[in-house]
Design a protein around this motif. Structure first.
Motif, PDB file in Angstrom:
ATOM      1  N   THR A   1       0.862  -1.175   0.000  1.00 31.63           N
ATOM      2  CA  THR A   1       0.000   0.000   0.000  1.00 31.63           C
ATOM      3  C   THR A   1       0.901   1.229   0.000  1.00 31.63           C
ATOM      4  O   THR A   1       2.043   1.165   0.442  1.00 31.63           O
TER       5      THR A   1
ATOM      6  N   PHE B   1       0.710   3.628   1.851  1.00 31.37           N
ATOM      7  CA  PHE B   1       1.019   3.929   3.235  1.00 31.37           C
ATOM      8  C   PHE B   1       2.189   3.119   3.741  1.00 31.37           C
ATOM      9  O   PHE B   1       3.117   3.641   4.359  1.00 31.37           O
ATOM     10  N   ASN B   2       2.163   1.829   3.478  1.00 34.03           N
ATOM     11  CA  ASN B   2       3.242   0.984   3.972  1.00 34.03           C
ATOM     12  C   ASN B   2       4.564   1.304   3.279  1.00 34.03           C
ATOM     13  O   ASN B   2       5.627   1.279   3.886  1.00 34.03           O
TER      14      ASN B   2
ATOM     15  N   LEU C   1       5.891   4.191   4.854  1.00 36.73           N
ATOM     16  CA  LEU C   1       6.298   3.807   6.195  1.00 36.73           C
ATOM     17  C   LEU C   1       7.689   3.186   6.170  1.00 36.73           C
ATOM     18  O   LEU C   1       8.547   3.472   7.004  1.00 36.73           O
TER      19      LEU C   1
ATOM     20  N   GLN D   1      10.233   5.750   5.987  1.00 35.87           N
ATOM     21  CA  GLN D   1      10.485   6.347   7.297  1.00 35.87           C
ATOM     22  C   GLN D   1      11.360   5.447   8.154  1.00 35.87           C
ATOM     23  O   GLN D   1      12.230   5.906   8.873  1.00 35.87           O
ATOM     24  N   GLN D   2      11.102   4.149   8.058  1.00 37.15           N
ATOM     25  CA  GLN D   2      11.835   3.218   8.908  1.00 37.15           C
ATOM     26  C   GLN D   2      13.307   3.131   8.534  1.00 37.15           C
ATOM     27  O   GLN D   2      14.144   2.818   9.377  1.00 37.15           O
TER      28      GLN D   2
ATOM     29  N   LYS E   1      12.862  17.995  17.381  1.00 36.55           N
ATOM     30  CA  LYS E   1      12.039  16.982  16.737  1.00 36.55           C
ATOM     31  C   LYS E   1      11.564  17.430  15.368  1.00 36.55           C
ATOM     32  O   LYS E   1      10.666  16.836  14.796  1.00 36.55           O
TER      33      LYS E   1
ATOM     34  N   ARG F   1      12.440  11.057  14.783  1.00 41.58           N
ATOM     35  CA  ARG F   1      11.916   9.735  14.405  1.00 41.58           C
ATOM     36  C   ARG F   1      11.557   8.947  15.660  1.00 41.58           C
ATOM     37  O   ARG F   1      10.499   8.356  15.762  1.00 41.58           O
ATOM     38  N   VAL F   2      12.450   8.916  16.625  1.00 43.06           N
ATOM     39  CA  VAL F   2      12.249   8.083  17.799  1.00 43.06           C
ATOM     40  C   VAL F   2      11.383   8.796  18.834  1.00 43.06           C
ATOM     41  O   VAL F   2      10.736   8.182  19.660  1.00 43.06           O
ATOM     42  N   GLY F   3      11.396  10.108  18.810  1.00 47.59           N
ATOM     43  CA  GLY F   3      10.586  10.880  19.726  1.00 47.59           C
ATOM     44  C   GLY F   3      11.356  11.317  20.958  1.00 47.59           C
ATOM     45  O   GLY F   3      11.066  12.334  21.559  1.00 47.59           O
TER      46      GLY F   3
ATOM     47  N   SER G   1      19.470   3.471  21.688  1.00 46.94           N
ATOM     48  CA  SER G   1      18.932   3.145  20.368  1.00 46.94           C
ATOM     49  C   SER G   1      20.038   3.059  19.333  1.00 46.94           C
ATOM     50  O   SER G   1      21.100   3.633  19.498  1.00 46.94           O
ATOM     51  N   PHE G   2      19.733   2.362  18.259  1.00 48.57           N
ATOM     52  CA  PHE G   2      20.647   2.257  17.125  1.00 48.57           C
ATOM     53  C   PHE G   2      21.994   1.684  17.511  1.00 48.57           C
ATOM     54  O   PHE G   2      23.013   2.029  16.919  1.00 48.57           O
TER      55      PHE G   2
ATOM     56  N   ARG H   1      12.323  -6.533   6.163  1.00 46.03           N
ATOM     57  CA  ARG H   1      11.858  -6.525   7.555  1.00 46.03           C
ATOM     58  C   ARG H   1      10.345  -6.365   7.612  1.00 46.03           C
ATOM     59  O   ARG H   1       9.645  -7.104   8.307  1.00 46.03           O
ATOM     60  N   SER H   2       9.852  -5.391   6.871  1.00 42.12           N
ATOM     61  CA  SER H   2       8.423  -5.138   6.901  1.00 42.12           C
ATOM     62  C   SER H   2       7.648  -6.314   6.317  1.00 42.12           C
ATOM     63  O   SER H   2       6.666  -6.788   6.894  1.00 42.12           O
TER      64      SER H   2
END
Lengths: 343, 357, 266
Positions: B69, B71-72, B75, B78-79, B191, B273-275, B281-282, B321-322
């Motif tokens: 999609t 959207f995916n 996504l 973004q990932q 952010k 990205r992570v907020g 992380s990473f 991955r997705s």
């Protein structure tokens, strides 16, 4: 000419002085060692605090060691060896590698040292004299029960996302995951395996590596599988924070319950701010201070600590922290939680 | 003096008059399909990753729900945003026949510094962020100095600096994350790259847009400026480059410093990205960046590869991955798949590099 | 014959590496329009000499003059900027880059206007065009594949590119270090013809070589180096290859006079 006999007895005298000398000095204070996985994770920082305080109270000389990273077995092996050489009476350790450290632990126990595993069991568990840890299964169970209680009648139609640690399925990961599902009322099939459940309410499992970034990615992926997720189980609070960001980006943060485990102060703040619905708090400080007490007792009377009845380790307790309590499940508010949290 | 002198072609060379006279022939002598494929891939090393990407998208589209999609797809972009930016930095270094194991550590150190300065110490964001970028460049520069001045192998240097930067990260952060809410209050600009917007019915973030734009920018720099050509030359044959008048030390130093600044940029984007500012992380970001570069067809031996390959490589990992997750497959198969892709990519690169002559 | 000024001359060059003396009062001249071969046994110091001329080695003592004016190179780039090009034994070509890229490596042509000045954009079309012209001039290119990677070329073809590059940019003279050492018969022949073509275009060439037949074929004069200094400069038309080898190894006493420069059209 100096006779051989004289030389030999002189040498014997020097040697015995060398051996007895330090031994007499040791009789004064009990030496204990605390070996953590790292000294940067706030969990272990709190542990160290608790241990130092208790040691001061009881007059125990505490030596602390840590690995450089999670998984650094060598540093812990060296630490145990130093403690054996120093004549320690007790060792508290959070093992980086539960199986690999066992031979060195056995050496310590053979030297008469009391070894207590903190937070994580050894493999096999009885390689240590005792284990002081959180009942991770219970921690998961509490939040599972809370989530089910919060949803009430809607629990039978829940859409649950499971955000686990990683592909390794270590004991902590499995215990919390299966505990949550059991508490929620879902048949876990094999309690030693993550992901083998077939309850239709489970949307899926994904790995987070226990950090925000993984939490975000895992949540995104599971939302792709089913956008109607309304319950999110997370392995720890950083993963929960990441999951929340993903939900926010999808505009879904309001209708979803996030539950977690740990009781770190940032996590408790997230409970206060409504990001995490409920979290099970652990008590690393208690683990360490109870451990020091046990070492002092052992040094005095030779008595070894006993496990909590019904378990094969000593349960240092877990408390549910939430601002939306559910009947029948004891909990404390986030305000109280902030007083007890670590980190 | 006796006259044995010969001022013309030797006796044995007379026969050359009868042989073919062209020496500098540049013709293509291959009719074999495999040979033609080999030549094509030699000239277009990015072709293989692109083909793999297309096939994998189609494959997962067929077997996984909700995969194919708009959207995916966005996504996934973004990932892979953070790894994509780190991948640009890593590509530059790998092109010089080096490697950088510290990219993620530099990224997180910069992010932690930016975050702590802006949120916990009240420094204005407009100062904290550039400071973070400067620190990133300095870290990269340190790597570069150790490689050029002290002639230490990049692998060893960055293996060491990875640990050092990570230790500094934990020191400055205390192992604690800076919460999203605290950032929103104190320094929302941190952010910035998390903001999302709609474009053609799909959702992008400014961060992913930045990542996507970095690729054509660096394509230009690497292929249309002298500095870019020198980067390739240094990686291909550093002695030839030096003898051609290229200041190889300067080029290397600038590559490492620029890479460090890019890592710091990735750090800024990661906060969006992570907020939160999350020191843990990473942790495997460096290996993920190398994975993207390698799968994208850039040679670890230097001098060869297209920057777009890295984008494709990062997307391939993201797609797998997705796709694997949406197919309901156990997480460990994602690791397996990525490992298999790496080996496949390196094997193909080796085959392409075998010059048929 | 008028007294011609050498393009480059060196007098009394000395270079020591620790206890090893690589150059011991070495002299050198190269005159316009000639191919000067430099020969010597291994360890005679001829490569140190040539490296001093192109800036790769800085002599401890001695004077080097270019067009009569003293110069002092501290890097190969300075020599290059002064108009001296070198074709190295390993060619100094980047295999993964194209022929055009290699031609202009380090001396790229910028696009005109803002694109070139501010954005540093390369003028690839101009570079391709000029590269092709250079190769055609020397009779090297038959097909239009300037974008081809150097690694797909044979040894002789690469040699051609390297020579074309040197010839394109040299203003004073070209140094060629063992150009035929790695080549077969056919390709060596082509390179020798190349050398003659470059000379015909007015550029003097310093040719270092171990290959006596090749040396005797193309050289106008032969500089024989021995024990860190110039032993002789002989005329290949008056001496034989065995003479040259004998002088090189010390078996024969070198002639007292140096062969004078030849002002002849070839």
């Amino acid at each position: 000419m100096i006779s051989r006999k004289f030389l030999v007895s002189a040498a014997a005298g020097v040697v015995s002085l060398a051996v007895l000398g330090p031994t007499t000095a040791l009789a004064d204070s009990v030496i204990a060692g605390l070996i953590t996985k790292t000294n940067t994770n706030p969990f272990f920082v709190k542990m160290r605090e608790g241990a130092l305080e208790k040691a001061k109270q009881l007059g125990v000389e505490l030596r602390t060691y840590a690995g450089k990273y999670d998984g650094d077995n060598e540093a812990q092996v060296e630490a145990i060896e130093s403690l054996i050489a120093a004549g320690a009476k007790g060792i508290l350790i959070t093992p980086s590698d539960s199986a690999a450290i066992v031979p060195t632990i056995e050496k310590a126990r053979a030297a008469g040292i009391l070894v207590i595993a903190l937070d994580t069991k050894l493999e096999p568990a009885n390689a240590a004299d005792a284990t002081f840890a959180t009942d991770n299964f219970k921690a998961g169970e509490l939040i599972g029960q809370w989530a089910a209680g919060k949803l009430g009648a809607k629990a039978k139609d829940a859409r649950i996302a499971m955000l686990d640690l990683n592909a390794k399925e270590v004991s902590v990961d499995v215990a919390r995951d299966q505990g949550f599902l059991t508490g929620f009322g879902i048949d876990v099939k094999d309690p030693k395996d993550i992901g083998d459940e077939d309850d239709p309410r489970i949307v899926g499992n994904d790995a987070t590596d226990g950090a925000e970034e993984g939490g975000r990615r895992a949540m995104e992926n599971l939302l792709q599988r089913d956008p109607n997720v309304n319950v999110v189980y997370t392995i720890n609070e950083p993963a929960a924070a990441g999951a929340y960001e993903a939900l926010k980006a999808f505009g879904k943060q309001d209708g979803v319950l996030i539950v977690s485990i740990d009781g770190g102060c940032p996590g408790v703040k997230n409970v206060r701010d409504g990001i995490i619905g409920a979290t099970s708090m652990q008590f690393p400080l208690l683990m360490a201070s109870l451990g020091i007490e046990a070492v002092a007792e052992y040094a005095k009377t030779g008595k070894k600590p006993a496990p909590t009845p019904g378990l094969d380790f000593y349960n240092t307790g877990v408390e549910l922290v939430t601002d939306e309590p559910v009947d029948g499940i004891p909990s404390i508010s986030s305000a109280e939680g902030l007083k007890k949290c670590w980190g | 003096m006796t006259s044995e002198t010969t001022r013309g072609p030797q006796e044995f060379e007379k026969v050359l008059a009868d042989s073919a006279t062209e020496v500098a022939q540049f013709e293509l002598e291959d009719n074999n399909l495999l040979r033609r494929l080999h030549h094509f891939l030699h000239a277009n090393p990015t072709a293989v990753p692109v083909i793999v990407l297309i096939i994998s998208i189609l494959m997962f589209g067929a077997i996984a729900n909700n995969f194919f999609t708009a959207f995916n797809m966005t996504l996934i972009i973004q990932q892979v945003t953070i790894i994509g930016i780190l991948g640009v930095a890593q590509t530059l270094i790998i092109l010089t026949a080096g490697i950088d194991l510290s990219v993620a550590a530099v990224m997180m150190l910069s992010a932690v510094l930016m975050g702590n300065l802006a949120v916990n110490m009240g420094v204005p964001t407009v100062l904290a962020i550039p400071f973070g970028v400067l620190v990133g460049a300095a870290c990269g520069g340190a790597n570069g100095l150790l490689v050029t001045r002290f002639r230490l192998p990049p692998f060893i240097v960055t293996l060491g600096t990875w640990k050092i930067f990570f230790a500094l990260n934990l020191y400055f952060s205390g192992g604690q994350s800076i919460r999203s809410q605290d950032i929103d209050q104190a320094a929302p600009a941190l952010k910035l790259f998390g903001d999302s917007f709609q474009l053609l019915g799909a959702q992008f973030t400014t961060g992913s847009l930045l990542m996507l734009l970095l690729f054509p920018l660096f394509y230009y720099i690497l292929n249309w400026t002298p500095w870019g050509r020198h980067v390739y030359a240094v990686g291909d044959d550093i002695d030839a480059a030096r003898l051609s008048g290229i200041r190889t030390r300067r080029v290397l130093l600038s590559v490492y410093a620029l890479a460090g600044a890019l890592c710091a940029l990735a750090g800024w984007v990661s906060i969006g990205r992570v907020g939160s500012v999350s020191p843990q992380s990473f942790f495997e970001g460096n290996l993920d960046a190398i994975t993207a570069v390698v799968i994208g067809g850039t040679s670890l031996f230097g001098g060869r590869g297209s920057i777009f390959g890295t984008l494709v490589g990062a997307l391939i990992v993201g797609v797998f991955r997705s796709g694997l997750n949406l197919s309901g497959v156990d997480v460990l198969w994602q690791q397996f798949a990525v490992g298999a892709l790496i080996i496949l990519a390196v094997a193909i690169d080796q085959w392409i590099r075998k010059v048929s002559s | 014959m008028t007294d011609m000024q050498p393009v480059m001359s060196a007098r009394g060059l000395v270079k020591r590496y620790g206890r090893v003396t690589a150059m011991d009062q070495a002299d050198f001249e190269i005159y316009p329009g000639e191919v000067l071969a430099v020969i010597g046994d291994n360890g005679a110091g001829k490569s140190t000499l040539v490296k001093s001329l192109c800036g790769a080695v800085v002599p401890d003592h001695g004077v080097i003059e270019l067009d009569g004016k003293p110069i002092h190179f501290t890097s190969p780039m300075q020599a290059r900027d002064a108009g001296i090009e070198t074709v190295y034994q390993n060619l100094a070509l980047s295999p993964a880059l194209s022929i055009a890229d290699n031609m202009f490596l380090g001396r790229e042509i910028y696009a005109p206007g803002i694109l070139g000045r501010v954005f540093k954009k390369l003028d690839k079309k101009a570079m391709h065009k000029q590269a092709r012209e250079r190769l055609v001039e020397l009779g090297l290119l038959t097909i239009q594949n300037i974008g081809q990677l150097v690694e797909t070329l044979s040894g002789g073809q690469r040699q051609g590119v390297a020579v074309a590059r040197a010839a394109a940019f040299a203003k004073k003279f070209v140094i060629m270090d063992e150009p035929t050492a790695a080549l077969g018969v056919k390709e060596s022949r082509r390179v020798l013809d190349l050398i003659k073509d470059v000379r015909a275009r007015g550029l003097p060439i310093v040719l270092i070589s171990h290959n006596m037949p090749h040396v005797f074929e193309v050289a106008d004069r032969i500089h024989i180096h021995r024990l860190g200094r110039r032993a002789a400069v002989i005329d290949p038309e008056k001496y034989s290859m065995s003479d040259a080898v004998a002088i090189m190894t010390g078996a024969m006493e070198p002639p007292a006079e140096l062969c004078p420069p030849k002002v002849t059209a070839h």
